[in-house]
Design an enzyme around this catalytic site. Structure first.
Site, PDB file in Angstrom:
ATOM      1  N   ASP A 111     -19.466  13.606  46.313  1.00  0.00           N
ATOM      2  CA  ASP A 111     -19.386  13.026  44.972  1.00  0.00           C
ATOM      3  C   ASP A 111     -19.354  14.119  43.921  1.00  0.00           C
ATOM      4  OD1 ASP A 111     -19.328  10.436  45.763  1.00  0.00           O
ATOM      5  OD2 ASP A 111     -21.413   9.982  45.291  1.00  0.00           O
ATOM      6  N   ASP A 114     -17.094   2.924  52.251  1.00  0.00           N
ATOM      7  CA  ASP A 114     -18.267   3.643  51.747  1.00  0.00           C
ATOM      8  C   ASP A 114     -19.528   3.231  52.514  1.00  0.00           C
ATOM      9  OD1 ASP A 114     -19.762   5.271  50.091  1.00  0.00           O
ATOM     10  OD2 ASP A 114     -19.131   4.339  48.228  1.00  0.00           O
TER      11      ASP A 114
HETATM   12  C1  DGJ Z   1     -20.396   6.443  46.370  1.00  0.00           C
HETATM   13  C2  DGJ Z   1     -19.075   7.119  46.508  1.00  0.00           C
HETATM   14  O1  DGJ Z   1     -19.222   8.386  47.044  1.00  0.00           O
HETATM   15  C3  DGJ Z   1     -18.381   7.136  45.160  1.00  0.00           C
HETATM   16  O2  DGJ Z   1     -17.178   7.823  45.261  1.00  0.00           O
HETATM   17  C4  DGJ Z   1     -18.177   5.718  44.698  1.00  0.00           C
HETATM   18  O3  DGJ Z   1     -17.285   5.070  45.546  1.00  0.00           O
HETATM   19  C5  DGJ Z   1     -19.500   5.000  44.648  1.00  0.00           C
HETATM   20  N1  DGJ Z   1     -20.214   5.094  45.891  1.00  0.00           N
HETATM   21  C6  DGJ Z   1     -19.310   3.549  44.308  1.00  0.00           C
HETATM   22  O4  DGJ Z   1     -20.456   2.834  44.378  1.00  0.00           O
END
Ligand code: DGJ
Length: 780
Positions: free
Chosen positions: A544, A474
């Site tokens: 997301d 991430d």
């Molecule tokens: C952002 C990501 O896009 C989410 O799927 C998740 O992993 C969060 N970060 C966790 O902090």
């Protein structure tokens, strides 16, 4: 295939031809990019710019060529100072800021396959069966500077890649202000530009721009390729022709589309010159990232298929190349930071029972991270949450017959972390200035070797301990306060490029050390969805936002440049956590199944009906996974249009099987008939066509249930809830036996939709944001 005859270079793939010629002054004139020409050498003259007369106020190249105006010539590259007044591909400062440059062809060579680059940039690959490379060396007319243009032709994908390398053969330092990767000068044939724009939770939405004289810029300046403007762009025209362009790069990019008043269009793509500069020492060289070009006579759908083939075969590498990807469960939206070992195991056990194959432990497992303010940088397990450690959890997950995956965000540091206490200067910040902040976190200086070494060591140790099969990488903030104490930097304009090169080096080491691990790249969803990251990580978390309606736009936009096998798509809770929209569980699955499927909700809390629905979704996905991840995808009705309906199709290579998504934005009142007209069928075949059977929640009918129920049912009451948990309706019965011709030329008129006047076993009840998947199976 690449050939050279007399002055003409011919770069041809199966369906396309790209032509350019050496002019009498030693420049390269672009002549053609389009459908395959079987006899391209017949007349260069017919394709070349005519210039027997002067142009008023024009700057002619020199006295010997009084009618040669570079500014109205289609060129393969361009520089400043010699009369081409468009945006230039190369801009280098030498001798107290002089910028005039003039490169002349000196030599060329044609090589089978594609030699590996020296620069460490991610790049496409291919062997001599699939590609051929052309290298053209150009020498500056008066200075010891060289420009090498490299073209690789991927015949099987109908793709040509390009890059430029700048050599400083002089004894003085020069400063590169801009070195684009590719330039394509074409005639203005009423092209429309499509870009993919957005922000967090609404990435890659298609935008169309009509070309008019002037400059359109598609770029990113935040340090990553960005959700704001993806580097992939297309030009389409009314003849159904399409040119696509993308860049294998993950930092700031810029695409220039300049339309001149002479009726020409210049396309440039490369590192964004804004904020960039590179001091090149004597005898050193600098290479641009690789640009990817395609042409299709079948519009953007055709161009997308070329890109999909190219990415699956020449970008994605390693153990997961062309391999079916596992269905995952991710605990993020199920628990956020609030979990312990028991909760995770309960989630994993339930998932295994439903047929899910990979358990992913997301953010919050390390340091003392119970919210997003701490611990980034400290990649050791939190024993309070996971007393058996990552090893213990992973062992249990493996015992369940599932793969084990782990989330990390290695490029970051929290102020509240052991790492920051020990190495405050590893954080990107300018001494004496308060740094700006994103999600309570800061970036680490990956230009520095010792930072990369620390990350490699601590991550490898953790991943070995946890026996990981999957990593979600991430990246939740972008850049500010650029500064580094790294002595390799001559100039801070180098910072972002050096950062991304450091990231690439780290990823290259880690992916080599963990060759069987499936990596998924993520940046708050899809803030870094690009070909650079895909060279290391076969899939990317698309967004997301997992809302079934919004995903129609996001996945549709993403699919223009990237294959379904690269797009992570999850079924999440309703109401959706990003939009608060309520959508049906089956509709969420239907959309998420056009990509790499996952679930991201607390499935332990679902009722029996919902679990049953998920079990059969998973069985369906597994049965058609190859098609849903690697089939030939086409967008038939666009979400991003005035249409209330969205239609997508995936077709197997031999056209024996198709899956078609029919989705609607809102439920129409008293609807007309819906039609499935699909072109990607075998015209000589006969198909059986039927919808995937799905469950209809009786709650959809609300108060209408009282029309048939012997007892009174209150909307939202206990009775309605109890019945809904115990009973659900089967979706409509519908079946056709049709010829491919009927499907392609006429289309199938589907059963009536629910319109408020009755309901029977044939009625299609979709509701707002509802959808169906239709299966086409060839039977002859
Ligand atoms: C952002 C990501 O896009 C989410 O799927 C998740 O992993 C969060 N970060 C966790 O902090």
């Amino acid at each position: 295939m690449i050939s050279k005859k007399d002055r003409l270079f011919n770069l041809s793939t199966k369906h396309t031809t790209y032509l350019f010629a050496i002019t009498e002054t030693g420049h390269l004139e672009h002549l053609y990019y389009g459908r395959h020409l079987s006899n391209p050498t017949l007349s260069i003259d017919a394709l070349a710019e005519k210039r027997s007369l002067n142009i008023g106020t024009g700057t002619a190249y020199d006295n010997d060529h009084p009618t040669l105006f570079l500014t109205n010539l289609c060129l393969e590259y361009s520089t400043m100072g010699k009369g081409d007044y468009r945006e230039s591909m190369v801009d280098v400062e030498y001798a107290k800021g002089m910028q005039t440059l003039d490169f002349i062809v000196k030599s060329f060579r044609i090589l089978p396959g594609k030699p590996r680059t020296f620069s460490g940039l991610p790049e496409s690959y291919g062997d001599k069966e699939t590609c051929t490379t052309l290298e053209i060396t150009l020498k500056e007319a008066c200075l010891a500077l060289r420009l090498v243009l490299t073209y690789t032709v991927f015949e099987d994908s109908d793709v040509i890649t390009r890059r430029a390398t700048f050599h400083n053969d002089s004894t003085a330092m020069v400063r590169i202000r801009n070195l684009a990767s590719a330039q394509l000068d074409i005639d203005q044939d009423d092209w429309t530009l499509t870009t993919f724009d957005g922000a967090w939770a609404r990435e890659r939405t298609m935008t169309e721009h009509v070309l008019q004289p002037g400059i359109l810029i598609n770029d990113s300046k935040c340090g990553v390729s960005s959700a704001d403007h993806n580097p992939c762009i297309f030009l389409t025209n009314k003849e159904g022709e399409c040119i696509g362009m993308n860049l294998i790069y993950s930092a700031n990019h810029r695409e220039v589309v300049e339309t001149t008043t002479f009726g020409k269009v210049r396309l440039l793509t490369g590192i964004n010159p804004s904020g960039f500069s590179w001091d090149l020492s004597p005898q050193d060289r600098f290479q641009s990232p690789e640009a990817v070009l395609t042409f299709s006579a079948s519009g953007m759908n055709g161009a997308s298929l070329h890109f999909h083939h190219f990415i699956n075969n020449h970008i994605i590498r390693g153990a997961w190349k062309l391999r079916e990807r596992p269905i995952l469960i991710n605990n993020w939206e199920a628990t956020y930071f609030n979990f312990n070992e028991d909760k995770l195991l309960e989630l994993a056990q339930e998932s295994a029972k439903l047929g899910i194959e990979l358990f992913v432990l997301d953010d919050g497992w390390f340091g003392v991270r119970n919210d997003d303010t701490t611990s980034l940088g400290d990649w050791t397990v939190n024993p309070k949450k996971l007393p058996s450690g990552l090893g213990g959890l992973s062992l249990e997950v493996h015992r369940l017959g599932m793969l084990f995956g782990l989330w990390v965000e290695p490029e970051m540091v929290s102020l509240e972390s052991q790492l920051y206490k020990k190495h405050p200067d590893w954080m990107i910040a300018i001494p004496g200035r308060r740094p700006s902040v994103g999600r309570n976190q800061y970036l680490l200086d990956l230009t520095r070797h010792e930072v990369r070494e620390y990350l490699f060591k601590s991550l490898s140790e953790t991943w070995h301990l946890a026996d990981v099969n999957y990593i979600k990488w991430d990246m939740n903030r972008v850049f500010s306060d650029l500064y580094s104490i790294n002595s390799e930097l001559h100039h801070h304009g180098e910072f972002l490029h050096r950062y991304v090169m450091g990231l690439y080096e780290l990823l290259s080491k880690l992916t080599q050390a963990f060759p069987n691990v499936l990596f998924e790249s993520c940046a708050s969803g899809g803030n870094r969805f690009d070909l650079g990251m895909l060279c290391y990580m076969p899939q990317t978390w698309t967004s997301d936002n997992t809302d079934a309606l919004d995903r129609l736009y996001i996945q549709e936009g993403t699919s223009c440049g990237y294959p379904l096998s690269a797009m992570g798509c999850h079924v999440s809770a309703s109401p959706n956590h990003q939009t608060l929209r309520k959508t049906d569980l089956e509709a969420r699955f239907n959309v998420a199944s056009f990509g790499v499927l996952g679930y991201e909700l607390d499935i332990t809390k679902l009722n029996r009906q919902q679990k049953e629905a998920i079990r059969s979704q998973i069985a369906f996905y597994k049965a058609h996974r190859a098609l849903l991840q690697y089939g030939q995808f086409s967008r038939i009705k666009l979400a991003n249009s005035a249409s209330n309906q969205v239609i997508w199709a995936v077709t197997s290579e031999d056209k024996s099987e198709l899956l078609v998504l029919f989705a609607q934005k809102l439920n129409p009142a008293n609807p007309g008939s819906d039609k499935l007209r699909i072109q990607s069928v075998d015209l000589d075949a006969v198909y059986e066509v039927f919808p995937r059977q799905q469950k209809i929640d009786i709650k959809m009918f609300g108060d209408l249930l009282n029309r048939i129920s012997p007892v009174a049912i209150t909307e939202g009451g206990i009775a309605q809830d109890t019945i809904s948990k115990a009973v659900s309706l089967d979706s409509e019965v519908e079946h056709y036996r049709v010829s491919g011709e009927q499907v392609a030329f006429s289309g199938i008129k589907l059963n009536q939709q629910f319109g408020g006047t009755g309901y029977d076993a044939m009625t299609r009840v979709l509701g707002d944001f509802g959808s169906r998947i239709y299966l086409f199976k060839k039977i002859n």
